[in-house]
Design an enzyme around this catalytic site. Sequence first.
Site, mmCIF file in Angstrom:
data_model
loop_
_atom_site.group_PDB
_atom_site.id
_atom_site.type_symbol
_atom_site.label_atom_id
_atom_site.label_comp_id
_atom_site.label_asym_id
_atom_site.label_seq_id
_atom_site.Cartn_x
_atom_site.Cartn_y
_atom_site.Cartn_z
ATOM 1 C CG HIS A 387 -1.849 1.092 1.379
ATOM 2 N ND1 HIS A 387 -3.180 0.978 1.066
ATOM 3 C CD2 HIS A 387 -1.677 2.380 1.800
ATOM 4 C CE1 HIS A 387 -3.788 2.144 1.272
ATOM 5 N NE2 HIS A 387 -2.899 3.008 1.722
ATOM 6 C CD GLU A 388 1.524 3.696 3.727
ATOM 7 O OE1 GLU A 388 1.715 4.730 3.048
ATOM 8 O OE2 GLU A 388 0.511 3.538 4.433
ATOM 9 C CG HIS A 391 0.106 6.173 -0.712
ATOM 10 N ND1 HIS A 391 -0.978 6.727 -1.363
ATOM 11 C CD2 HIS A 391 -0.401 5.574 0.400
ATOM 12 C CE1 HIS A 391 -2.081 6.464 -0.673
ATOM 13 N NE2 HIS A 391 -1.765 5.767 0.398
ATOM 14 C CG HIS A 394 0.287 8.401 -7.323
ATOM 15 N ND1 HIS A 394 -1.002 8.510 -6.820
ATOM 16 C CD2 HIS A 394 0.280 9.149 -8.461
ATOM 17 C CE1 HIS A 394 -1.725 9.285 -7.621
ATOM 18 N NE2 HIS A 394 -0.973 9.688 -8.617
#
Length: 597
Positions: A387-388, A391, A394
Site C-alpha cells: 500500500h505505502e 503511494h 505515485h
Amino acid sequence: MSQVPKRSETPQEHRWKLEDLYANQAAWDAEYSKVKRMLGEVAAFQGKLNNADAIAKCFTLDDDISLLTERLYVYANMRHHEDTAESAYQALSDKSKKLSVEVSEATSFITPEILSLTEAELTALTNAPELAKFKRTLTEMLRQKPHILSKNEESLLAQVGNVSQAPNTIFGMLNNADLKFPKVKNEQGEEVELSHGRYIQFLESRKQEVRRDAFKAMYDTYGKWKNTLAATLNANVTKNLFYAKARHYPSALEMSLFGDNIPQSVYDNLIGTIHEFLPLMHRYMDLRKKLLKLDELHMYDLFAPLVDEFDMEISYEDAKKKVYDSLAPLGDDYRKVLQEGFDKGWIDIYENEGKRSGAYSWGAFGTHPYVLLNHKDNLNSMFTLAHEMGHALHSYYSDNNQEYRDAQYTIFLAEVASTLNEALLMHDMLEKATDPKEKMYLLTYYADQFRTTVFRQTMFAEFEKIIHAKAEDGEALTPQEFSKIYYDLNVQYYGKGMVVDKDIEMEWARIPHFYTSFYVYKYATGFSAATSFAKQILDEGKPAVDRYLGFLKSGGSDYSINILKKAGVDMSSPEPIRQAMSVFEGLIEQMEQLTSK
C-alpha cells in the site's frame, strides 16, 4: 516478547536515508535562513499584482519558498517521527511548523489580490505567454472567483472559522474524553471496561454472547447521550448550510465537491450503482451466516472471524519479494523503481522506542519519497508495504513528470495507486494458494474490504446526503429522525437475511467522519477505481498498464476526474463500480465453492 530497541540500536540498513534531503543539520539551518530572507522579497509584490510580468515573478518566488519550506518541514518532522521523545527533533519540528505559518501569512495576499481583478482581466492573464507555466493556477482562480466574497466579507468568514470548528471539537471531547462505557465480560469471563479500542476486539470474538454484550453496551451508552449528539451533528449540518449559502453554492454537497471539481453525478452515481448491487451484499451476508453456523445473523456478527486464524509468518525480506513478484503485471519500469525504493534507503522498516506508530508515505518534491513502517512479520504488514509503496511510486512518477505546482495529486486520487498494489498482491496470492484454509482466509480478508470500504462507506455517504437535503428543505433533524434514517439504510444495505438490531440506529452518533462532511465517498470511489484498474491490467496487459502509468505521471496536472478518465476509468459512469462489483462477485463464488466442498 523481546524489548523494543532504542533508535540508536537500529541498524543503518533498516533506516531511511534522510541525508538525501539534508546532509546534516547545518544544511537544514542554512536553508531555513534562506527562506526567512526570501519572505522579505515577497512583501515587495504587495499591491503590484496587476500585470503578467509581476504575477509571473511573484508566482516563481512563491514556488521557490513553498518548495524549500516543504522540504524543511518534511525533514524536521520525519526526524521527529524516528523518536518522538528526542527533544532536539521536537524543537526542530516546532520550528518548521512556525515557519510554515509565517510563510502562509506572508503569501496570503497573493490570491485575494489577483482575484480582485475583473473577470475580463483574469481571462486575459490566463492567455498571457509569460504565465503559460501558471495557466492552470489562473484558470482555477477564475473558476473559484464566483465563490470568493469581498475583502470585508472574507475577513468576517475567516473570523467565523474558529466558531465553525465547534461541532467537531465538541464531538471529539464528548466521544474521546467524556463518554464512559460499562464493563463487559470477555471470552475468559473476566469483566473488562469497554473502550473504542477494545470494541472491535470484542466484535471479533468467537463467542456470540461476548459480541452481543459489547454491541449493546456500546449503543446503550450512545443512546443516553442521543440528544446532545444529535444537537452536535445538527450544528455541523447547519454550519455547512451557512457556508454554502454565504459562498453562493446551490447546496452543501456541491460546495464540498467543488474544490476537486467533481460533478455531483459522481456522488449520486456511486450510491445508485451500489444500490444495484445490494443483492451481492445480501448474498455475502447469507454466506457469512452459513460459515458461522448461526440460525440468525445479527449486526454484531459482522466482524466475527469466518475461518480459524490462519497464521502467516512473513518476514520483511519475504514480504518485499512477494510484493515485487505480484506487481509483475505493471511492467519492468515500475518494478525497477520499486526495487530502488527497497534498496536505496526510502524505507524506515521496524519499530523502535519512541517511533511514531502506524505507516505513511511522505516526502518533498525534488527528492525521492520516503515510507515509514512499523513492520511485523504478518500478512497485514505485507499489505501495508504494498500500500505505502503504491503511494510512494505515485509520488515518484508524478514528481519526475510534472512541474512543482502540478505534481501534487488530490485526496480523490491518492488511494487509487496504493489500493491497486494491494489488489494485485491479493490476486497473486489467491492464484498461488494451494491450502484451502489459506485461500479461504485470503478471500475473507478481501471480501471484508469490499464490505467495509465500498458498501459501508457508500451507506455513510448516502446518510450524509439525506440529512443535508432534509435540512436544506427546512426539516428538523431530531435524534429520532437521525436514528430512523440510519436504521432504514442498514435494513436496505444488509438485506432480509440479516437481523438488523434496533441498537444499530445509534451508530450515526459515533462516526467521526460525519464531522468532515462528504469525505467518505472518496474511500469507495478510490477503491472502485483501483479495482477497475487492476481488472483492466490483468485482462488487457500492456495497453492498460501504459494508461495506468500515464495516470501516475499526471500528478495533479488536471482535474482528478479527467486524469482518471484519460487512463480508462470514468468515475462519472457506473462502469468502474460495476467492474469492482464483478471482482467482489468472483470472491463470493470462490468462497461458496470452498464452502460446498
